[in-house]
Design a protein around this motif. Structure first.
Motif, PDB file in Angstrom:
ATOM      1  N   TRP A  19       0.807  -1.217   0.000  1.00 58.92           N
ATOM      2  CA  TRP A  19       0.000   0.000   0.000  1.00 58.92           C
ATOM      3  C   TRP A  19       0.843   1.271   0.000  1.00 58.92           C
ATOM      4  O   TRP A  19       0.550   2.224  -0.722  1.00 58.92           O
ATOM      5  CB  TRP A  19      -0.950  -0.013   1.203  1.00 58.92           C
ATOM      6  CG  TRP A  19      -1.891  -1.164   1.203  1.00 58.92           C
ATOM      7  CD1 TRP A  19      -1.868  -2.254   2.022  1.00 58.92           C
ATOM      8  CD2 TRP A  19      -2.993  -1.379   0.302  1.00 58.92           C
ATOM      9  NE1 TRP A  19      -2.877  -3.122   1.709  1.00 58.92           N
ATOM     10  CE2 TRP A  19      -3.580  -2.614   0.657  1.00 58.92           C
ATOM     11  CE3 TRP A  19      -3.520  -0.655  -0.765  1.00 58.92           C
ATOM     12  CZ2 TRP A  19      -4.689  -3.126  -0.014  1.00 58.92           C
ATOM     13  CZ3 TRP A  19      -4.623  -1.161  -1.432  1.00 58.92           C
ATOM     14  CH2 TRP A  19      -5.185  -2.381  -1.067  1.00 58.92           C
ATOM     15  N   GLN A  23       0.759   4.186  -2.835  1.00 61.00           N
ATOM     16  CA  GLN A  23       0.367   5.564  -2.514  1.00 61.00           C
ATOM     17  C   GLN A  23       1.422   6.559  -2.990  1.00 61.00           C
ATOM     18  O   GLN A  23       1.096   7.656  -3.454  1.00 61.00           O
ATOM     19  CB  GLN A  23       0.157   5.706  -1.016  1.00 61.00           C
ATOM     20  CG  GLN A  23      -1.096   5.020  -0.491  1.00 61.00           C
ATOM     21  CD  GLN A  23      -1.253   5.189   1.004  1.00 61.00           C
ATOM     22  OE1 GLN A  23      -1.604   6.271   1.484  1.00 61.00           O
ATOM     23  NE2 GLN A  23      -0.990   4.133   1.753  1.00 61.00           N
ATOM     24  N   GLU A  27       0.460   9.835  -5.071  1.00 60.43           N
ATOM     25  CA  GLU A  27       0.446  11.067  -4.268  1.00 60.43           C
ATOM     26  C   GLU A  27       0.794  12.332  -5.049  1.00 60.43           C
ATOM     27  O   GLU A  27       0.140  13.369  -4.857  1.00 60.43           O
ATOM     28  CB  GLU A  27       1.386  10.911  -3.069  1.00 60.43           C
ATOM     29  CG  GLU A  27       1.184  11.990  -2.025  1.00 60.43           C
ATOM     30  CD  GLU A  27       1.932  11.669  -0.743  1.00 60.43           C
ATOM     31  OE1 GLU A  27       1.670  12.350   0.256  1.00 60.43           O
ATOM     32  OE2 GLU A  27       2.785  10.750  -0.750  1.00 60.43           O
ATOM     33  N   LEU A  44      -6.185   9.306   0.600  1.00 65.25           N
ATOM     34  CA  LEU A  44      -5.704   8.602  -0.579  1.00 65.25           C
ATOM     35  C   LEU A  44      -5.772   7.093  -0.389  1.00 65.25           C
ATOM     36  O   LEU A  44      -6.202   6.355  -1.297  1.00 65.25           O
ATOM     37  CB  LEU A  44      -4.271   9.038  -0.895  1.00 65.25           C
ATOM     38  CG  LEU A  44      -3.526   8.261  -1.982  1.00 65.25           C
ATOM     39  CD1 LEU A  44      -4.311   8.244  -3.282  1.00 65.25           C
ATOM     40  CD2 LEU A  44      -2.138   8.847  -2.190  1.00 65.25           C
ATOM     41  N   GLU A  45      -5.351   6.598   0.765  1.00 70.44           N
ATOM     42  CA  GLU A  45      -5.342   5.152   0.982  1.00 70.44           C
ATOM     43  C   GLU A  45      -6.752   4.577   0.906  1.00 70.44           C
ATOM     44  O   GLU A  45      -6.964   3.485   0.373  1.00 70.44           O
ATOM     45  CB  GLU A  45      -4.708   4.798   2.323  1.00 70.44           C
ATOM     46  CG  GLU A  45      -4.597   3.287   2.536  1.00 70.44           C
ATOM     47  CD  GLU A  45      -3.827   2.895   3.770  1.00 70.44           C
ATOM     48  OE1 GLU A  45      -3.723   1.691   4.037  1.00 70.44           O
ATOM     49  OE2 GLU A  45      -3.311   3.795   4.462  1.00 70.44           O
TER      50      GLU A  45
END
Length: 217
Positions: A19, A23, A27, A44-45
């Protein structure tokens, strides 16, 4: 309580998917807090995890929103606490998917996950199974120019005709993990997409008779 198959699968994926690495890919392109005013963007996650849920369970944007309300297991996987956190609506989910497509991040995510699985020994890479499947669409499907979509075509399978696209897939025989994927119009014969589905380190390749040729034998 009994652990369902969905809960077990999501727990395994939570542990396996890189993860933080994914990201970091997204990002630089993701809206920052307070940008252009209005509500801050969803974490975002959370959006990335919802995107994976859509792919694993074939969820449309509206269905993804509804499923997050209905399924505690999926909310927990996405890091959403009902009553405390916002659940993204279908437009927010759509916009995130378009952001990934616009910046070519879907391919980057796919490649990064496969590399991570190979590093962990989850993808053993000793053999590849290749196959294709038709993705059927309504025959009146139009593109943004309101013309019949040139990426779709008709094809006959058995006694039935289909219109749409074709997904060509390469799967690791040992782990069942998809490591390669190509999309074409439906009329492209399976055997024309071959080299693109192999990673080059196979000791064996499994395919149906539609792929057979003297060179490949």
């Amino acid at each position: 309580k009994k652990v369902t198959r969905r809960e077990q699968f999501l727990a395994e994926m939570d542990a396996v998917v890189p993860w933080i690495r994914l990201q970091s890919l997204i990002e630089p392109h993701y809206p920052k807090v307070g940008l252009k005013g209005g509500r801050p963007p969803m974490p975002l996650e959370t959006m990335l995890r919802i995107y994976f849920l859509q792919n694993w369970y074939a969820l449309s944007d509206p269905m993804a929103e509804e499923t997050l309300y209905d399924s505690e297991a999926m909310r927990r996987f996405a890091g959403i606490e009902l009553g405390d956190d916002r659940i993204p609506d279908e437009t927010t989910i759509l916009n995130f998917r378009h952001l990934l497509e616009r910046h070519g991040l879907t391919e980057a995510i796919f490649a990064d996950v496969n590399a991570h699985l190979a590093d962990k020994g989850i993808t053993l890479r000793s053999g590849t199974l290749v196959d294709a499947t038709i993705i059927d669409a309504p025959s009146l499907t139009k593109n943004q120019a309101r013309a019949r979509d040139p990426e779709m075509s008709s094809t006959k399978k058995g006694n039935d005709w289909y219109f749409g696209m074709k997904a060509h897939v390469g799967v690791d025989v040992d782990s069942g993990t998809v490591h390669s994927l190509e999309a074409t119009t439906a009329k492209v014969h399976d055997s024309r997409v071959w080299d693109e589905l192999l990673h080059g380190e196979e000791k064996s390749v499994w395919a149906d008779k539609g792929y057979v040729s003297a060179e490949r034998e």
